[in-house]
Design a protein around this motif. Structure first.
Motif, PDB file in Angstrom:
ATOM      1  N   ILE A   3       0.836  -1.206   0.000  1.00 41.29           N
ATOM      2  CA  ILE A   3       0.000   0.000   0.000  1.00 41.29           C
ATOM      3  C   ILE A   3       0.863   1.246   0.000  1.00 41.29           C
ATOM      4  N   LEU A   4       1.935   1.225   0.834  1.00 35.82           N
ATOM      5  CA  LEU A   4       2.807   2.402   0.891  1.00 35.82           C
ATOM      6  C   LEU A   4       3.510   2.621  -0.456  1.00 35.82           C
ATOM      7  N   ALA A   5       3.960   1.536  -1.076  1.00 31.97           N
ATOM      8  CA  ALA A   5       4.572   1.683  -2.398  1.00 31.97           C
ATOM      9  C   ALA A   5       3.564   2.184  -3.421  1.00 31.97           C
ATOM     10  N   GLY A   6       2.320   1.713  -3.298  1.00 27.89           N
ATOM     11  CA  GLY A   6       1.277   2.205  -4.198  1.00 27.89           C
ATOM     12  C   GLY A   6       1.044   3.692  -4.037  1.00 27.89           C
ATOM     13  N   ILE A   7       1.108   4.211  -2.807  1.00 33.71           N
ATOM     14  CA  ILE A   7       0.950   5.654  -2.589  1.00 33.71           C
ATOM     15  C   ILE A   7       2.063   6.414  -3.299  1.00 33.71           C
ATOM     16  N   LEU A   8       3.313   5.883  -3.197  1.00 31.02           N
ATOM     17  CA  LEU A   8       4.426   6.559  -3.880  1.00 31.02           C
ATOM     18  C   LEU A   8       4.216   6.577  -5.394  1.00 31.02           C
ATOM     19  N   HIS A   9       3.779   5.448  -5.964  1.00 33.10           N
ATOM     20  CA  HIS A   9       3.540   5.411  -7.407  1.00 33.10           C
ATOM     21  C   HIS A   9       2.359   6.285  -7.792  1.00 33.10           C
ATOM     22  N   LEU A  10       1.355   6.362  -6.917  1.00 37.11           N
ATOM     23  CA  LEU A  10       0.213   7.233  -7.201  1.00 37.11           C
ATOM     24  C   LEU A  10       0.651   8.688  -7.292  1.00 37.11           C
ATOM     25  N   GLY A  11       1.620   9.083  -6.501  1.00 34.47           N
ATOM     26  CA  GLY A  11       2.109  10.450  -6.563  1.00 34.47           C
ATOM     27  C   GLY A  11       2.778  10.787  -7.879  1.00 34.47           C
ATOM     28  N   ASN A  12       3.254   9.786  -8.598  1.00 34.80           N
ATOM     29  CA  ASN A  12       3.895  10.022  -9.894  1.00 34.80           C
ATOM     30  C   ASN A  12       2.917  10.011 -11.063  1.00 34.80           C
TER      31      ASN A  12
END
Length: 1825
Positions: free
Chosen positions: A328-337
C-alpha cells in the motif's frame, strides 16, 4: 519589611535586554522612594542609568543570592520571576550540564541535542523506590512518582509531555515507558513490556518525519495507557492518536521529508522480497523529493527498516500483513507520480498505459481503466438523477493527493488498531498510567487550521494544568492549617469558550461548511460580526479581511482563514473509494471497512491532520444510514469530541507534567538561546506556575531546617527546647510584617523575597563575624610578623659582629703564621747545605770500605769452595767401593739359592711321580691350584716390579757416573781458573788506580745526574698528578656508568617485576571474571530453575480439576522431582548451567542445543521409567511367590502363636517401662539447677547416659530370658494338656468310654503324637536352617563369581597396560583386596566383641540369679518382678564402646532424616546449643556408613535428598538471614568434610591418623563436591541478596542524610519537591543502625561456624554495597555535593573502618571497596581552582571514572556564600587531563555486582567418633557405629 528596602547599594537586579532578554546589573547607590532613575553597573563594567516607568514605578526584579543559583527546584528561589527562572535554567544547562529541573510539580526538560549517559539500567535502579524530592530531577523520578502513587493511592496516573517540535517530547515519553517496563516487569510470559517499547519504532516510522526543527518530529499526538494488574506489573497497553498531519504525505517544505517509512522502503528496494514493489531512489518519487533532503545525517534508513520489521514481528503483525502494508505504501508513492494531461480547461485525462498508474493498479489489485476514469471524473447526485462530470487538471491533482492522504490515514489507523490488539491485556486491568505525547503551542508567520487545533488543545491542557496547580496549593495550605485566600491565577475559560462554545469559532465553521456556497471569506465576516468588539480575546488584523487574531494564554496568534473550510470538510471522492473497496488485495478493503465501524471516523482534510478517537469504543450495531451520517461530521467536530474524551481521562487521573524546551533552533549541543527559551517557558505554563507560587507562600521550611539554617541569628537565650516556639520568637523579631510569613503544623511559609531577606541578614551577620575574625587574625599575623622581624634583626647583628671578630682573629693568626714560616724556611736552607756535605763524605767512605771488604770476601769464598769439592770427590770414591762389594755379595747369595732350589725341585719331581702322593694331593687340588695360580701371579708381579727397580737403578747409576765425570771436569777447570785469578789480582790492583781517577769524574757526573733526576722527578710527579686526576675522572665516569648500569638493571628488574605483577593481576582479574561469569550463570540457572518449578506448579494447578474432599498426591512425585532436579545439576554442572524455561505460546526460533538436551533428558526419563517398571514387576512377582509359599506352608502351631503373642506383650510392657524410666531420668536431669551439670557435654550427663544404655541392654537380656522361660512353661503345659483335633478328640473319647481299663494305651498314643510333632517341628527348623545356609552359600557363590569376573576384567585390563602400569595396577588391586579383607575382619571382630560382651553380661546375670537361688529368694519372685526391680546403673561396670565415626540408618528412614535434620530444623536453637556444623557432620557420617557398606544407591539417594532438602528450605525461608547463613555454613562444612575425608593427599595434610582412618574407601564423590560447591555459590548469592535487602533502606539515610557530626552541614532552601510530596519515611536510620546491623550479621555468621575466609568475603560484599549505593546517591543528588557532606562521609567511613579493626577484618579487602566513596568525599573537600589542584585531583581520584569526577564537580554546591563554585574552565581542565584515561563511561557503580566467591579448604579438627547426637533433633532412629 518593604520591598524597596532591599534595593540598597551593591544589590543586584535584572534589567530587560533586547539580545539576552535579561541582563544582570549592580546598584551603585541606595534606592530611595521617589527616585526616577537607578544608578547601575553592568557585569562588563559599564555604568548605566535605568529609568523607572513613571506610571507603574515598577522596580526591576532582584537577583537571587548566588547560593540559590542552580537549584533543583525553581520554586526554591527566593525571588520568583522570569529572569530568575531563565538564569537558573541556563546555569544548570550550560555550566552543570543538567537538562532536568523541577518547577513545582512540573519537570522542565531541555533538549541537549547530545546523547547523555543518564538513561541506563543502573540509573533506573537508582531511582527505583526513591522519593521524588530525594534525587536530582529526572524523567525517571517523575515516572517513579507516578508508579508509586498508583500503587499507594489506588488511582490512575497520567504523564503529560508537551513542547515544541524538536524539544524532545517523544524521547521523554519513550524513556518514561522504558522505566515502567524495567521497574514493573510483566505479569505473563508474553513480554508485554517489550511489546510496549517495540511499538515506538513502528509509530515513529509511520508518524514521524524530518522537519526544519527536528530530524525525528512526531507529526501526531498520542496517549498511551499502560495497564497494570493488582501486583502492579505490566499486562498490556492501549494507544490513542490525535491529529495526524496527512498533508505531509503529498507535500513537504524545503529541507523537510515525508514520513520515515517511505524512505526506509526506498532504501530497502534492493531486497528480494521488495522486487515486486518496483521501488527506486527516493528522488524518483514526487511524494519524497519535494523537500530536497532525502537523507538524515547519521541515520541509516535500511537499518531502520530492519528495526521496524522486527518490531512488527514482535507485535504479532505477520510477514504477509507486513508485505501488504508495504504494498500500500509503495502504491501511494507510485500514485504520486501519476500525471494528467489537459484536454481543455474543464477536463483532463491520464496518458495511455501510464506506467505509474499501472504499477499502482497492480499493487492495489484494481482495474486500470476504472481507476484512470475516476481520477479524471466525479459523480454528482441530485434528487432525481446522477451526473458524471469531468474535472480539470488542478482538481484531478488535488483529488489524487486527497486519495493518497486518505489511504495513508486509514493505513495509519489500521496499524494503530493492530498495535492495540497486540498490546491488549489478556487479564483484567487493575490500573493504568497514561503517557500523553502531544504537540505544544505553535505560532508561525502563516497559521492555518492545524495550528488552530493545536493551540485549542493546548488551551484545554493549560486550563487543566492551572486548576491542578491551584488545587495542590490549596491542599498544602489546608494540610498545614494556615489561613489562605483565593490566588488570582490566569483562567483561560473565556478563550476556550470563544473556540468551542455555541456560536464559537468551531461552531460557525461547521455551520459555514453546511452552506452550499460557503466560503472562507463569508466565514470570516461571520466571525467579525459575532465576536469583534464583543470578546476581548478576539481581534481583527488592520490590513486583512481574511484573518483573525485570538489571544491565547501564551501569545497572540493571527490565523489566515484561507483553507479552513476545505480542511474542515475533508473532501474525498466516493467513487475512488469504491474502486479501492472492490480490490482483489484483501488488506485494502479492510482499511475502509474499519472506517465504517469506528464511532468517530478518522478522515482528515487534504492538508490537515487526522484526529483518531478512542479505538476501544465501537458501536454495537450501526443502523442503516448511520455510517454516512457520521461520515459527514467535520474534522473540527471530531477533534473537539476526541479532546473532550482526553480531558475526561486526564481529569480522572493524577497528572504529572513534563515540559520539554528547545534550547536553540540549530540543534547545537548545550547551546542556550534565551529568546527561544523564554518564548517556550511562557507558552508551556512554567512561568504561570511560578506566578501562582509567587502569589502565595512559595518558600516553605520545616522548623528543624529553619532552626539549623538561621541558628546564627539567634542568641543563646532565644534557643528553647521547643523548636517551633523558638522559630516563632525569632521570626517576630526579624520580620515585623506578619503577613510575610505563616506558621503551619510542620512548616513555615514565606512570601516571595523573605528568604532572600533572611539570607541577607544571615550573610551580614556572618560577614561581620568574618570581619571580626579577619581583624583579629590580621592583628595576630602582624604581631607575629613584627616579632619575627625583630628576632631576625637581632640575629643579623649577632652574625655581623661575630664575622668582624673572626676577621680580626684571622689577621692575627696570619701574622704569627708568616713569622713561623720565615723561621722554618731559613732553618731549612742551612740544614739542606749541611746535609749535602755530610752525605758526600759518607759516600766516599762507603766506597773505600766496600772495596776492601769485597776483596776479603772473594778470598774466603774460594777457600770454602775448594773444601766442598774435596768433600764430594772423597765421598764418591767411598760409595763406589761400597757398591762393588755389595754387588759381589748379592751375586754369591743368588748362586747359593739357585743351587738349593734345584735340589728342592728334584725332590718334588720324585714325589710327584708317586701315586700315593698324587692321591693325597688330589684332595683339594683345585683349591691348591687356585692358590698356586694366585701365588704365581703375585710372583710374576713381584718379578716385574723387581725388573722395573733394576732398570731404575741402572738408569740412576749411569746418571751418577755422568755427574761424577762432569764434577771432575769442573774441578780441573777451577784449577785453571785459580791460576788465572792470581794473574787477574795483579791486573785489578792496577785498575784501582784507574778507578780512583775516574771517581772524581763520576762525582761531577753524579751532580749533573742528580739535577737531571730532580727535574725528572718533578716532571714525573707532575705527570703522576695529571694521571691521578685522569684516573679519578675515569673512576667517577666508571662509577657513573656502573651506577647507570645498576639503575638500568634495577629499572629493568622493576619493570619486569611490575609486568609480572600486572600480568598476575590480569590473570587474577581474568580468573575472577571467569569465576564471576560462572557464578552469574549459576545464579541465572537457579533463577530459571525456580521459575521452572513455579511454572510446573502453576501448570499442575491449571491441569488439575478441583474435587471436593481430600486429594492424595502421588508419593513418587517428590522423589522423581528431586531426582530430576539433581540429575539436571549433575549433567549441566560442567557446562553453562543455564536452563531455558518451557516454551511459551509465542513462536520463538528453535534452539538446537536446548532441543538436544531435552531429547536426551526424555530418553533418560524413558529408560528410568522402564527400569522402574521392571523393578515393579519383579517386586510383584516376588510378592506373589511369597504369598504362594505362605499358602503352601502349614499353619503355625499354637505354641508358636502363643510364643509370638507373649513376646509382643512383653515387648510392649518393656517399651512402656523403658519410656517411663527415660522420662524420669530426663526430668531429673532438667530439674537439676546447675547448667554445667546438665549440659550435653558435661561428665555427669555422659555417665547417666551410659548408665541408661547399660540398663536398657540388661533389660533386653532379662526380657529374652523371660521369654525363653515362658515358652518352656507353655510347651510343658501343652505336654500335660494336649491339643485335640476334631477327629482325634472323638476317637479318644470313644476309646476311653469303651476301654477305661486301657488308659495306659491312650497315654502312650498321646505321647507318640507329641513325639511326632516335636520331631516334625525339629525337622522344620532344620529345613529352615538348611535353606538359609543354602541361600547364603548361593550368595557367596554369586559374590565369588562376580569377584572372579572382576578379577578377569582387571587381568584383561592389566594385560593391555604397559609393564610399569601393569605392576602399579596389580599393586593397587592387591592393596584394595587387602583393605577389603581387613575391613571384613574388623567387622567380624566387632561382631565377636559384641557377642563376647553380650555373653559376659548374660554370665553376670546368671551368676546373680544363681546367688539369689542359693539364698532362696527365687521361689516367690516372678520374672516380671525381676524386671520391674529398680537397677542402679552406677554399679554396673561397662566397657566404653569404640565408635568408628559413622551413623547407621535404614533406607526407609531417609525422608525422616531429611525432614528432621534439614526441613524442620530451626537454626537458632542449633547455633546456640550445639556445635557449629552439626547437621553437616551428621550427614557426612551417614554418607560414611553408606560408603562403608559399599551401597552406591544409598549414597546417591542421601546426597540427592540432602541437596534438594536444602534447596527447599532456602526456597521456603530464603529471606531469613539466619536460615541462609546457617545452611551456607553447613553446606561449606559438608563440602570440606567430603574433601577432608576423600582420601586425596592434598586434603589429608592436616588430618590426624585417626581422621585418616575415617576416609571414604569405596566411592569418589568429586562430582558431588562440584554440585555442593555450586549449591554453596547459590546460597552465597542468596545471602548477599538478603543482606542487600536489609541494608538498602539504611544506607542512604545513615551514610548521607543523617548528620553524624552535628552542626557541620548547613541546610539550604528547598522547593516544593520535598520528601513529603511522596510517601513519608518509614523511619530514619543512622550510622549506628548500620553498624548494629553489621554486628548482628557478623555475630550470626560466627555462631553458625562459618569459615573466616567466607566471612571476610561476605563483609567485603556488604561494604561494596554500602559504598556503591552511597556513591550512586551522591552522584544523583546535587544537595549532597558540598564540603560539609564530604566531611560527614569521611567520618562515617572512618567509623566503618574502626568496625573492621574491631572485628580483625582489615585484610578482608572491604576497605578497598570504599575507596571510590572516600575519593569522592575528598574531591568534595579539596581546593578546586588552579592547575595544581587539577593535577592533584587527577592523581588522587584514581578509583573514580572520568564521568564520576566531572559529575561530582558539576554537582558541587556551596552551602554558604563563603564557599566558591567550581568554575567551568576548571572542569574543562580536568576533562582535558583525564581524556587519556581509559575507564568505563558508566556513571554509576553497579550496586548489584556480586564478587566471585571462593571456598578455601578448611579442615576440621573435630573427631567424628566423639560427636553426640542430641535428642532434640529427633534422630532416635539413627545409631552410632
Amino acid at each position: 519589611m518593604a520591598a524597596s528596602e532591599l534595593y540598597t547599594k551593591y544589590a543586584r537586579v535584572w534589567i530587560p535586554d533586547p539580545e539576552e532578554v535579561w541582563k544582570s546589573a549592580e546598584l551603585l547607590k541606595d534606592y530611595k522612594p521617589g527616585d526616577k532613575v537607578l544608578q547601575l553597573r553592568l557585569e562588563e563594567g559599564k555604568d548605566l542609568e535605568y529609568c523607572l516607568d513613571p506610571k507603574t514605578k515598577e522596580l526591576p526584579p532582584l537577583r537571587n543570592p548566588d547560593i540559590l543559583v542552580g537549584e533543583n527546584d525553581l520554586t526554591a528561589l527566593s525571588y520568583l520571576h522570569e529572569p530568575a527562572v531563565l538564569h537558573n535554567l541556563k546555569v544548570r544547562f550550560i555550566d552543570s550540564k543538567l537538562i532536568y529541573t523541577y518547577c513545582g510539580i512540573v519537570l522542565v526538560a531541555i533538549n541537549p541535542y547530545e546523547q547523555l549517559p543518564i538513561y541506563g539500567e543502573d540509573i533506573i535502579n537508582a531511582y527505583s523506590g526513591q522519593n521524588m524530592g530525594d534525587m536530582d530531577p529526572h524523567i525517571f523520578a517523575v515516572a517513579e512518582e507516578a508508579y508509586k502513587q498508583m500503587a499507594r493511592d489506588e488511582r490512575n496516573q497520567s504523564i503529560i509531555v508537551s513542547g515544541e517540535s524538536g524539544a524532545g517530547k517523544t524521547v521523554s515519553a519513550k524513556y518514561a515507558m522504558r522505566y515502567f517496563a524495567t521497574v514493573s516487569g510483566s505479569a505473563s510470559e508474553a513480554n508485554v513490556e517489550e511489546k510496549v517499547l517495540a511499538s515506538n519504532p513502528i509509530m515513529e516510522s509511520i508518524g514521524n518525519a524530518k522537519t526544519t526543527r527536528n530530524d525525528n518530529s512526531s507529526r501526531f499526538g498520542k496517549y498511551i495507557e499502560i495497564g497494570f494488574d493488582k501486583r502492579y506489573r505490566i499486562i498490556g497497553a492501549n494507544m490513542r492518536t490525535y491529529l495526524l498531519e496527512k498533508s505531509r504525505v503529498v507535500f513537504q517544505a524545503e529541507e523537510e521529508r515525508n514520513y520515515h517509512i517511505f524512505y526506509q522502503l526506498c532504501a530497502s528496494a534492493a531486497l528480494p522480497e521488495f522486487k515486486t514493489l518496483r521501488l527506486g531512489n527516493a528522488n524518483y518519487f514526487h511524494y519524497t523529493k519535494q523537500g530536497g533532503s532525502p537523507v538524515i545525517d547519521g541515520v541509516d534508513d535500511a537499518k531502520e527498516m530492519v528495526n521496524t520489521r522486527q518490531a512488527c514481528t514482535l507485535l504479532g503483525i505477520s510477514d504477509s500483513y507486513q508485505m501488504g502494508i508495504f504494498r500500500i505504501l509503495a502504491g501511494i508513492l507510485h500514485l504520486g507520480n501519476v500525471e494528467f494531461v489537459s484536454r481543455d480547461s474543464d477536463s483532463c485525462t491520464v496518458p495511455p498505459k501510464h506506467e505509474p498508474l499501472t504499477i499502482f493498479c497492480d499493487l492495489m489489485g484494481v482495474e486500470y481503466e476504472e481507476m484512470a476514469h475516476w481520477l479524471c471524473h466525479r459523480k454528482l447526485a441530485t434528487a432525481t438523477e446522477t451526473y458524471i462530470k469531468p474535472i480539470s487538471k488542478l482538481h484531478a491533482i488535488n483529488a489524487r493527493d486527497a486519495l493518497a492522504k486518505h489511504i495513508y490515514a486509514n493505513l495509519f489507523n489500521w496499524i494503530v488498531d493492530h498495535v492495540n490488539k497486540a498490546l491488549h491485556a489478556t487479564v483484567k486491568q487493575h490500573s493504568f498510567i497514561g503517557v500523553l505525547d502531544i504537540y505544544g503551542f505553535e505560532t508561525f508567520e502563516i497559521n492555518s487550521f492545524e495550528q488552530f487545533c493545536i493551540n485549542y488543545a493546548n488551551e484545554k491542557l493549560q486550563q487543566q494544568f492551572n486548576m491542578h496547580v491551584f488545587k495542590l496549593e490549596q491542599e498544602e495550605y489546608m494540610k498545614e492549617q494556615i489561613p489562605w485566600t483565593l490566588i488570582d491565577f490566569y483562567d483561560n475559560q473565556p478563550c476556550i469558550n470563544l473556540i468551542e462554545a455555541k456560536m464559537g469559532v468551531l461552531d460557525l465553521l461547521d455551520e459555514e461548511c453546511k452552506m452550499p456556497k460557503g466560503s472562507d471569506d463569508s466565514w470570516a465576516q461571520k466571525l467579525y460580526n459575532t465576536h469583534l468588539n464583543k470578546c476581548a480575546l478576539f481581534e481583527k488584523p488592520r490590513l486583512s479581511n481574511k484573518a483573525f487574531i485570538i489571544k491565547h494564554f501564551a501569545d497572540k496568534v493571527e490565523y489566515q482563514c484561507e483553507g479552513f473550510l476545505e480542511k474542515n470538510k475533508d473532501t474525498v471522492y466516493e467513487e475512488q473509494i469504491k474502486v479501492l473497496k472492490s480490490s482483489k488485495f484483501k488488506l485494502l478493503p479492510e482499511l475502509f471497512q474499519d472506517e465504517e465501524k469506528v464511532l468517530s471516523p478518522t478522515s482528515a482534510t487534504p492538508s490537515g491532520r487526522v484526529p483518531l478517537s478512542r479505538t476501544a469504543v465501537k458501536p454495537a450495531k450501526a443502523r442503516p444510514g448511520q455510517a454516512s451520517k457520521e461520515h459527514k461530521k467535520t474534522v473540527g467536530h471530531q477533534f473537539r469530541n476526541s479532546l473532550h474524551l482526553l480531558m475526561e481521562t486526564l481529569n480522572a487521573t493524577t497528572p504529572h507534567y513534563v515540559r520539554c524546551i528547545k534550547p536553540n533552533d540549530f540543534k547545537f549541543p548545550f547551546t542556550f538561546d534565551e529568546k527561544r527559551a523564554v518564548q517556550q517557558l511562557r507558552a508551556c505554563g512554567v512561568l504561570e506556575t511560578i506566578r501562582i507560587s509567587a502569589a502565595g507562600f512559595p518558600s516553605r521550611w520545616t522548623y528543624q531546617e529553619f532552626f539549623s539554617r538561621y541558628r546564627v541569628l539567634m542568641k543563646q537565650r532565644d534557643v528553647l527546647g521547643d523548636r517551633k516556639q523558638t522559630c516563632k520568637n525569632v521570626l517576630e523579631k526579624l520580620i515585623q510584617d506578619k503577613d510575610k510569613y505563616q506558621f503551619g503544623k510542620t512548616k513555615i511559609f514565606f512570601r516571595a523575597g523573605q528568604v532572600a531577606y533572611l539570607e541577607k541578614i544571615r550573610a551580614d551577620k556572618l560577614r561581620a563575624a568574618c570581619i571580626r575574625i579577619q581583624k583579629t587574625i590580621r592583628g595576630w599575623l602582624m604581631r607575629k610578623k613584627y616579632v619575627r622581624m625583630r628576632k631576625a634583626a637581632i640575629t643579623i647583628q649577632r652574625h655581623v659582629r661575630g664575622y668582624q671578630a673572626r676577621c680580626y682573629a684571622k689577621f692575627l693568626r696570619r701574622t704569627r703564621a708568616a713569622i713561623t714560616i720565615q723561621k722554618f724556611q731559613r732553618m731549612y736552607v742551612v740544614r739542606k747545605r749541611y746535609q749535602r756535605m755530610r752525605a758526600t763524605t759518607i759516600a766516599l767512605q762507603a766506597l773505600l770500605r766496600g772495596y776492601m771488604v769485597r776483596n776479603k770476601y772473594q778470598m774466603m769464598l774460594r777457600e770454602h769452595k775448594t773444601v766442598i769439592i774435596q768433600k764430594h770427590v772423597r765421598g764418591w770414591l767411598a760409595r763406589l767401593h761400597y757398591h762393588r762389594i755389595l754387588k759381589a755379595i748379592v751375586y754369591l747369595q743368588c748362586c747359593y739359592r739357585r743351587m738349593m732350589a734345584k735340589r728342592e725341585l728334584k725332590k718334588l719331581k720324585i714325589e710327584a711321580r708317586s701315586v700315593e702322593r698324587y692321591k693325597k694331593l688330589h684332595i683339594g687340588l683345585e683349591n691348591k691350584i687356585m692358590q698356586l695360580q694366585r701365588k704365581i701371579d703375585e710372583q710374576n708381579k713381584e718379578y716385574k716390579s723387581l725388573l722395573e727397580k733394576m732398570s731404575n737403578l741402572e738408569i740412576t747409576y749411569s746418571t751418577e757416573t755422568e755427574k761424577l765425570r762432569n764434577d771432575v771436569e769442573r774441578l780441573r777447570m777451577s784449577e785453571e781458573e785459580a791460576k788465572n785469578a792470581t794473574n787477574r789480582v795483579i791486573s785489578l790492583q792496577e785498575e784501582i788506580a784507574k778507578l780512583r781517577k775516574e771517581l772524581h769524574q763520576t762525582q761531577s757526573e753524579k751532580k749533573t745526574i742528580e739535577e737531571w733526576a730532580d727535574k725528572y722527578k718533578h716532571d714525573t710527579e707532575q705527570l703522576v698528578s695529571e694521571l691521578k686526576e685522569q684516573n679519578t675522572l675515569l673512576k667517577t665516569e666508571k662509577e657513573e656508568l656502573n651506577r647507570r648500569i645498576h639503575d638500568q638493571a634495577r629499572e629493568i628488574t622493576e619493570s619486569m617485576e611490575r609486568k609480572l605483577v600486572e600480568e598476575t593481576k590480569q590473570l587474577e582479574l581474568d580468573l575472577n571474571d571467569e569465576r564471576l561469569r560462572y557464578q552469574n550463570l549459576l545464579n541465572e540457572f537457579s533463577r530459571l530453575e525456580e521459575r521452572y518449578d513455579d511454572l510446573k506448579d502453576e501448570m499442575n494447578l491449571m491441569v488439575s480439576i478441583p474435587k471436593p474432599g481430600h486429594k492424595r498426591t502421588d508419593s513418587t512425585h517428590s522423589s522423581n522431582e528431586s531426582e530430576y532436579t539433581f540429575s539436571s545439576e549433575i549433567t549441566e554442572a560442567e557446562d553453562l548451567p543455564v536452563r531455558m524455561e518451557e516454551p511459551s505460546e509465542k513462536k520463538a526460533p528453535l534452539d538446537m542445543s536446548l532441543f538436544l538436551k531435552l531429547q536426551k533428558r526424555v530418553t533418560e526419563l524413558e529408560q528410568e521409567k522402564q527400569s522402574l517398571q521392571d523393578e515393579l514387576d519383579r517386586k510383584e512377582e516376588q510378592a506373589l511367590r511369597a504369598k504362594a509359599k505362605e499358602e503352601e506352608r502349614p499353619p503355625m502351631r499354637g505354641a508358636e502363636l502363643e510364643y509370638e503373642s507373649l513376646k509382643r506383650q512383653e515387648l510392649e510392657s518393656e517399651n512402656k517401662k523403658l519410656k517411663n524410666e527415660l522420662n524420669e531420668l530426663q526430668k531429673a536431669l532438667t530439674e537439676t539447677r546447675a547448667p554445667e551439670v546438665t549440659a550435653p557435654g558435661a561428665p555427669a550427663y555422659r555417665v547417666l547416659l551410659d548408665q541408661l544404655t547399660s540398663v536398657s541392654e540388661e533389660l533386653e537380656v532379662r526380657k529374652e530370658e523371660v521369654l525363653i522361660l515362658r515358652s518352656q512353661l507353655v510347651s510343658q503345659k501343652e505336654a500335660i494338656q494336649p491339643k485335640n483335633t476334631m477327629t482325634d478328640a472323638t476317637l479318644l473319647l470313644e476309646d476311653v468310654q469303651k476301654m477305661k481299663d486301657k488308659g495306659e494305651i491312650a497315654q502312650a498314643y498321646i505321647g507318640l503324637k507329641e513325639t511326632n510333632r516335636l520331631l516334625e517341628s525339629q525337622l522344620q527348623s532344620q529345613k529352615k536352617s538348611h535353606e538359609n545356609e543354602l541361600e547364603s552359600l548361593r550368595g557367596e557363590i554369586q559374590s565369588l563369581k562376580e569377584e572372579n569376573n572382576r578379577q578377569q576384567q582387571l587381568l584383561a585390563q592389566n594385560l593391555q597396560l604397559p609393564p610399569e602400569a601393569r605392576i602399579e595396577a596389580s599393586l593397587q588391586h592387591e592393596i584394595t583386596r587387602l583393605t577389603n579383607e581387613n575391613l571384613d575382619l574388623m567387622e567380624q571382630l566387632e561382631k565377636q566383641d559384641k557377642t563376647v560382651r553380650k555373653l559376659k553380661k548374660q554370665l553376670k546375670v546368671f551368676a546373680k540369679k544363681i546367688g539369689e537361688l542359693e539364698v532362696g529368694q527365687m521361689e516367690n519372685i516372678s520374672p516380671g518382678q525381676i524386671i520391674d526391680e529398680p537397677i542402679r546403673p552406677v554399679n554396673i561396670p561397662r566397657k566404653e564402646k569404640d565408635f568408628q565415626g559413622m551413623l547407621e540408618y535404614k533406607r526407609e528412614d531417609e525422608q525422616k532424616l531429611v525432614k528432621n535434620l534439614i526441613l524442620e530444623l530451626k537454626p537458632r536453637g542449633v547455633a546456640v546449643n550445639l556445635i557449629p556444623g552439626l547437621p553437616a557432620y551428621i550427614l557426612f557420617m551417614c554418607v560414611r556408613h553408606a560408603d562403608y557398606l559399599n551401597d552406591d544407591q544409598k549414597v546417591r539417594s542421601l546426597l540427592t535428598s540432602t541437596i534438594n532438602g536444602i534447596k527447599k528450605v532456602l526456597k521456603k525461608r530464603g529471606d531469613d538471614f539466619e536460615t541462609v547463613s546457617f545452611w551456607l555454613s553447613n553446606t561449606c562444612r559438608f563440602l570440606h568434610c567430603l574433601k577432608q575425608y576423600s582420601g586425596e593427599e592434598g586434603f589429608m595434610k592436616h588430618n590426624t591418623p585417626r581422621q585418616n582412618e575415617h576416609c571414604l574407601t569405596n566411592f569418589d564423590l568429586a562430582e558431588y563436591r562440584q554440585v555442593l560447591s555450586d549449591l554453596a555459590i547459590q546460597i552465597y548469592q542468596q545471602l548477599v541478596r538478603v543482606l542487600e535487602n536489609i541494608l538498602q533502606p539504611m544506607i542512604v539515610s545513615g551514610m548521607l542524610e543523617h548528620e553524624t557530626i552535628q552542626g557541620v552541614s548547613g541546610v539550604k532552601p528547598t522547593g516544593l519537591r520535598k520528601r513529603t510530596s511522596s510517601i513519608a519515611d518509614e523511619g530514619t536510620y543512622t550510622l549506628d543502625s548500620i553498624i548494629r546491623q553489621l554486628n548482628s550479621f557478623h555475630s550470626v555468621m560466627c555462631q553458625h561456624g562459618m569459615d573466616p575466609e567466607l566471612i571476610k568475603q561476605v563483609v567485603k560484599q556488604m561494604f561494596y554495597i554500602i559504598g556503591a549505593v552511597t556513591l550512586n546517591n551522591l552522584l544523583l543528588r546535587k544537595d549532597m555535593c558540598s564540603w560539609s557532606k564530604g566531611m560527614q562521609i569521611r567520618y562515617n567511613v572512618s567509623q566503618l573502618e574502626e568496625w573492621l579493626r574491631d572485628k580483625n577484618l582489615m585484610n578482608s579487602g572491604a576497605k578497598e571497596t570504599l575507596e571510590p566513596l572516600i575519593q569522592a568525599a575528598q574531591l568534595l573537600q579539596v581546593k578546586k581552582k588552579t592547575d595544581e589542584d587539577a593535577e592533584a585531583i587527577c592523581s588522587m581520584c584514581n578509583a573514580l571514572t572520568t564521568a564520576q569526577i566531572v559529575k561530582v564537580l558539576n554537582l558541587y554546591t556551596p552551602v554558604n556564600e563563603f564557599e566558591e563554585r567550581v568554575l567551568v574552565s576548571f572542569i574543562r581542565t580536568i576533562q582535558v587531563r583525564l581524556r587519556d584515561r581509559k575507564d568505563s563511561p558508566q556513571l554509576l557503580m553497579d550496586a548489584k555486582h556480586i564478587f566471585p566467591v571462593t571456598f578455601p579448604f578448611n579442615p576440621s579438627s573435630l573427631a567424628l567418633e566423639t560427636i553426640q547426637i542430641p535428642a532434640s533433633l529427633g534422630l532416635g532412629f539413627i545409631s552410632r557405629v
